[in-house]
Design an enzyme around this catalytic site. Structure first.
Site, PDB file in Angstrom:
ATOM      1  N   ARG A  24      87.649  59.763  77.273  1.00 30.44           N
ATOM      2  CA  ARG A  24      87.715  59.153  78.479  1.00 30.44           C
ATOM      3  C   ARG A  24      89.058  59.538  78.970  1.00 30.44           C
ATOM      4  O   ARG A  24      89.556  59.538  80.153  1.00 30.44           O
ATOM      5  CB  ARG A  24      87.789  57.501  78.268  1.00 30.44           C
ATOM      6  CG  ARG A  24      86.391  56.873  78.001  1.00 30.44           C
ATOM      7  CD  ARG A  24      86.588  55.602  77.609  1.00 30.44           C
ATOM      8  NE  ARG A  24      87.411  55.454  76.101  1.00 30.44           N
ATOM      9  CZ  ARG A  24      87.731  54.356  75.606  1.00 30.44           C
ATOM     10  NH1 ARG A  24      87.489  53.100  76.125  1.00 30.44           N
ATOM     11  NH2 ARG A  24      88.183  54.334  74.670  1.00 30.44           N
ATOM     12  N   ASP A  48     111.490  46.778  84.368  1.00 26.37           N
ATOM     13  CA  ASP A  48     110.755  47.906  83.954  1.00 26.37           C
ATOM     14  C   ASP A  48     110.598  48.624  85.435  1.00 26.37           C
ATOM     15  O   ASP A  48     110.084  48.107  86.250  1.00 26.37           O
ATOM     16  CB  ASP A  48     109.273  47.407  83.506  1.00 26.37           C
ATOM     17  CG  ASP A  48     108.325  48.577  83.186  1.00 26.37           C
ATOM     18  OD1 ASP A  48     109.061  49.947  83.314  1.00 26.37           O
ATOM     19  OD2 ASP A  48     107.234  48.351  82.838  1.00 26.37           O
ATOM     20  N   ARG A  59     118.404  63.135  87.550  1.00 37.82           N
ATOM     21  CA  ARG A  59     118.997  61.824  87.767  1.00 37.82           C
ATOM     22  C   ARG A  59     119.905  61.391  86.839  1.00 37.82           C
ATOM     23  O   ARG A  59     119.511  61.815  85.642  1.00 37.82           O
ATOM     24  CB  ARG A  59     117.855  60.609  87.920  1.00 37.82           C
ATOM     25  CG  ARG A  59     116.665  60.993  88.850  1.00 37.82           C
ATOM     26  CD  ARG A  59     115.659  60.123  88.654  1.00 37.82           C
ATOM     27  NE  ARG A  59     114.780  60.136  89.877  1.00 37.82           N
ATOM     28  CZ  ARG A  59     114.439  59.532  90.936  1.00 37.82           C
ATOM     29  NH1 ARG A  59     115.324  58.512  91.309  1.00 37.82           N
ATOM     30  NH2 ARG A  59     113.319  59.862  91.861  1.00 37.82           N
ATOM     31  N   HIS A  62     123.426  57.377  84.527  1.00 39.34           N
ATOM     32  CA  HIS A  62     123.548  56.215  84.610  1.00 39.34           C
ATOM     33  C   HIS A  62     123.719  55.063  83.562  1.00 39.34           C
ATOM     34  O   HIS A  62     123.304  55.556  82.469  1.00 39.34           O
ATOM     35  CB  HIS A  62     122.067  55.609  85.500  1.00 39.34           C
ATOM     36  CG  HIS A  62     121.884  56.699  86.624  1.00 39.34           C
ATOM     37  ND1 HIS A  62     120.579  56.579  86.950  1.00 39.34           N
ATOM     38  CD2 HIS A  62     122.573  57.225  87.429  1.00 39.34           C
ATOM     39  CE1 HIS A  62     120.694  57.574  88.266  1.00 39.34           C
ATOM     40  NE2 HIS A  62     121.956  57.887  88.383  1.00 39.34           N
ATOM     41  N   LYS A  72     117.897  50.358  76.705  1.00 45.73           N
ATOM     42  CA  LYS A  72     117.071  51.127  77.361  1.00 45.73           C
ATOM     43  C   LYS A  72     115.821  51.812  76.640  1.00 45.73           C
ATOM     44  O   LYS A  72     116.316  52.481  75.749  1.00 45.73           O
ATOM     45  CB  LYS A  72     117.777  51.942  78.394  1.00 45.73           C
ATOM     46  CG  LYS A  72     117.061  52.643  79.758  1.00 45.73           C
ATOM     47  CD  LYS A  72     117.651  53.374  80.531  1.00 45.73           C
ATOM     48  CE  LYS A  72     118.883  52.605  81.428  1.00 45.73           C
ATOM     49  NZ  LYS A  72     119.610  53.584  82.355  1.00 45.73           N
ATOM     50  N   HIS A 119     123.049  57.706  80.677  1.00 44.90           N
ATOM     51  CA  HIS A 119     121.513  58.219  80.640  1.00 44.90           C
ATOM     52  C   HIS A 119     121.254  58.976  81.562  1.00 44.90           C
ATOM     53  O   HIS A 119     121.477  58.633  83.072  1.00 44.90           O
ATOM     54  CB  HIS A 119     120.496  57.368  80.377  1.00 44.90           C
ATOM     55  CG  HIS A 119     119.071  57.489  80.256  1.00 44.90           C
ATOM     56  ND1 HIS A 119     118.203  57.729  81.540  1.00 44.90           N
ATOM     57  CD2 HIS A 119     118.612  58.376  79.441  1.00 44.90           C
ATOM     58  CE1 HIS A 119     117.083  58.126  81.227  1.00 44.90           C
ATOM     59  NE2 HIS A 119     117.142  58.821  80.091  1.00 44.90           N
ATOM     60  N   TYR A 132     111.354  53.515  82.351  1.00 44.27           N
ATOM     61  CA  TYR A 132     112.420  52.809  82.035  1.00 44.27           C
ATOM     62  C   TYR A 132     112.411  51.461  81.812  1.00 44.27           C
ATOM     63  O   TYR A 132     112.125  50.689  82.757  1.00 44.27           O
ATOM     64  CB  TYR A 132     113.913  52.895  82.782  1.00 44.27           C
ATOM     65  CG  TYR A 132     114.033  54.035  83.699  1.00 44.27           C
ATOM     66  CD1 TYR A 132     114.764  55.064  83.515  1.00 44.27           C
ATOM     67  CD2 TYR A 132     113.237  54.220  84.866  1.00 44.27           C
ATOM     68  CE1 TYR A 132     114.880  56.301  84.361  1.00 44.27           C
ATOM     69  CE2 TYR A 132     113.105  55.244  85.865  1.00 44.27           C
ATOM     70  CZ  TYR A 132     114.150  56.483  85.323  1.00 44.27           C
ATOM     71  OH  TYR A 132     114.338  57.500  86.241  1.00 44.27           O
ATOM     72  N   ASP A 143     126.760  48.178  88.011  1.00 43.81           N
ATOM     73  CA  ASP A 143     126.083  49.712  88.062  1.00 43.81           C
ATOM     74  C   ASP A 143     127.038  50.544  88.235  1.00 43.81           C
ATOM     75  O   ASP A 143     127.959  50.744  89.264  1.00 43.81           O
ATOM     76  CB  ASP A 143     125.235  49.615  89.258  1.00 43.81           C
ATOM     77  CG  ASP A 143     124.171  50.785  89.253  1.00 43.81           C
ATOM     78  OD1 ASP A 143     124.015  51.295  88.200  1.00 43.81           O
ATOM     79  OD2 ASP A 143     123.945  51.395  90.228  1.00 43.81           O
TER      80      ASP A 143
END
Length: 462
Positions: A24, A48, A59, A62, A72, A119, A132, A143
């Site tokens: 499957r 999430d 990216r 952060h 994380k 990260h 994440y 942030d």
């Protein structure tokens, strides 16, 4: 079961998972709260996310700063990435070092990234899906980011796809890290003194984690253990206590003793080293001369009895468990936006409404200290290695008549102030000796009463 593989950067872990394949497809488990708890990992994930990325997308880097920093968990369900983590912890031997690893849909592994790391990743294939999980919610105020090309990592690409936001992140060399390693839990953070303590703690290099009724009920012991197990603070500044209504006789004082001792147990269980608790001048046997820390103790209210009981229990517990322990005996407090019913706020509210204010016992002399001075004194105390009791006081007495008159004068409402000197069963004088505060902690109050009321009354004087 998950298998943990350590990396050269302490706390950063590779978690080898297991997947099940058949005709499957693939069935894969990346997270289990029970297994993470057994492994000593933070399992209280709050949010999430996933991102779908084109090839050559970068990216990063952060992170969120305290108090909304987070652990994380990162894994890939489709495609492939090179994941990169940068150590931002000032007390770490690997500060400024990075670690990278390939994660893909074919590799049954994920990376666990503790607080204090930046990260990022580069997508190596189109339609790469990266998940994440984070232990705190997104906070726009907390942030932050580090420029992806500023810390020495070779991304092995000359023309990556990077967002405008990520291109604007600061250079690593210019970054002043708040991850000092000095984690402190502050209770009563929304209270009269606590709200003035957060910024001085940060300025002193602490990572501040506020325990308030909104995020942890100190009477819910499972909540308390969870809170301390996630943060693992080295420091504890305990200011929380009942102050509303008839707090001197309220039986909830007994509950605060039990809750405080349980919290101290959890602090010890998860590695705590230094605790400072708030006591009170009401522990003393009052006299007409300044009260010293070694003077007679004679509590005559439920509140004072409970404070004395907590001091003795906490002191013995800390001695037995090699925790450095301090006890700050607070005298009389005044500050910003106090609760209605307290002397300072009652006088202010009535005078600004042009109502008469009667001070029945104007002759009583008390040692008042401004909340900003109290907060800074406690931060000094916490930052030191001094143990035992220290008076948190101005060392100066002021009559209730003169105290109230300063407010009335600054509001131009002296005509509304009525001073009486009625008979009182209260001690005529309560003043603290602040010699230890000055000599041992090198702290002398910054504000006199005139200066403090200039600050407090700013919002009322147009």
């Amino acid at each position: 079961m998950f298998t943990i593989h350590e990396t050269p950067l302490k706390g950063l872990k590779i978690i080898e998972t297991h997947n099940f394949k058949d005709e499957r497809g693939v069935f894969h488990k990346f997270f289990s709260s029970d297994e993470f708890k057994t492994l000593g990992l933070n399992y209280n994930f709050k949010e999430d996310y996933y991102s779908i990325n084109k090839k050559n997308v970068i990216r990063g880097m952060h992170f969120q700063i305290p108090p909304e920093d987070h652990d994380k968990l990162v894994y890939v369900t489709t495609g492939k990435i090179t994941d990169v983590c940068l150590d931002l912890r000032l007390n770490s031997s690997t500060y400024g070092q990075y670690f990278s690893i390939e994660l893909s849909e074919d590799l049954p592994k994920c990376i666990y990234i503790p607080s204090g790391f930046a990260h990022g990743f580069i997508s190596l294939e189109d339609n790469t899906c990266v998940h994440y999980l984070q232990t705190s919610c997104y906070s726009s105020q907390c942030d932050c980011g580090i420029s992806y090309n500023s810390f020495g990592y070779d991304w092995k690409i000359t023309d990556p796809i990077v967002s405008k936001r990520d291109l604007c992140h600061q250079n690593f060399k210019e970054f002043c890290s708040p991850f000092t390693g000095k984690k402190v839990v502050l209770t009563g953070a929304s209270g009269l003194i606590g709200k003035e303590t957060v910024e001085p703690l940060k300025q002193a290099g602490f990572q501040v984690y506020c325990l308030t009724s909104k995020n942890c009920n100190i009477f819910n012991y499972s909540d308390v253990e969870k809170f301390f197990s996630l943060i693992k603070p080295e420091y504890l500044l305990h200011l929380a206590w009942t102050t509303g209504g008839d707090y001197l006789t309220n039986p909830i004082n007994y509950d605060y003793v039990d809750a405080s001792m349980y919290m101290l147990n959890m602090f010890n269980k998860y590695g705590g080293k230094r605790a400072v608790f708030a006591g009170t001048c009401f522990e003393y046997s009052f006299k007409d001369t300044p009260l010293k820390e070694n003077d007679s103790i004679a509590p005559n209210t439920v509140y004072a009895q409970c404070k004395v009981d907590l001091f003795n229990k906490a002191k013995d517990f800390c001695e037995d468990n090699k925790i450095s322990f301090g006890w700050g005996r607070i005298f009389f407090v005044y500050g910003h936006n106090e609760k209605e019913g307290r002397l300072t706020q009652s006088v202010i509210n009535k005078l600004i409404n042009d109502e008469d204010v009667t001070i029945n016992f104007g002759q009583l002399i008390r040692d008042y200290m401004y909340t900003k001075d109290i907060a800074n004194a406690f931060v000094k105390f916490l930052s030191s290695s001094i143990q035992g009791a220290i008076n948190i006081c101005s060392g100066q007495g002021i009559s209730l008549e003169n105290f109230s008159s300063i407010i009335a004068k600054k509001l131009n409402k002296e005509k509304n102030l009525i001073i009486k000197q009625e008979h009182s069963n209260q001690p005529p004088v309560i003043i603290g000796d602040n010699s230890k505060l000055i000599k041992l902690l090198n702290y002398k109050p910054v504000y006199n009463t005139e200066m403090a009321f200039d600050e407090i009354l700013k919002e009322y004087i147009k």
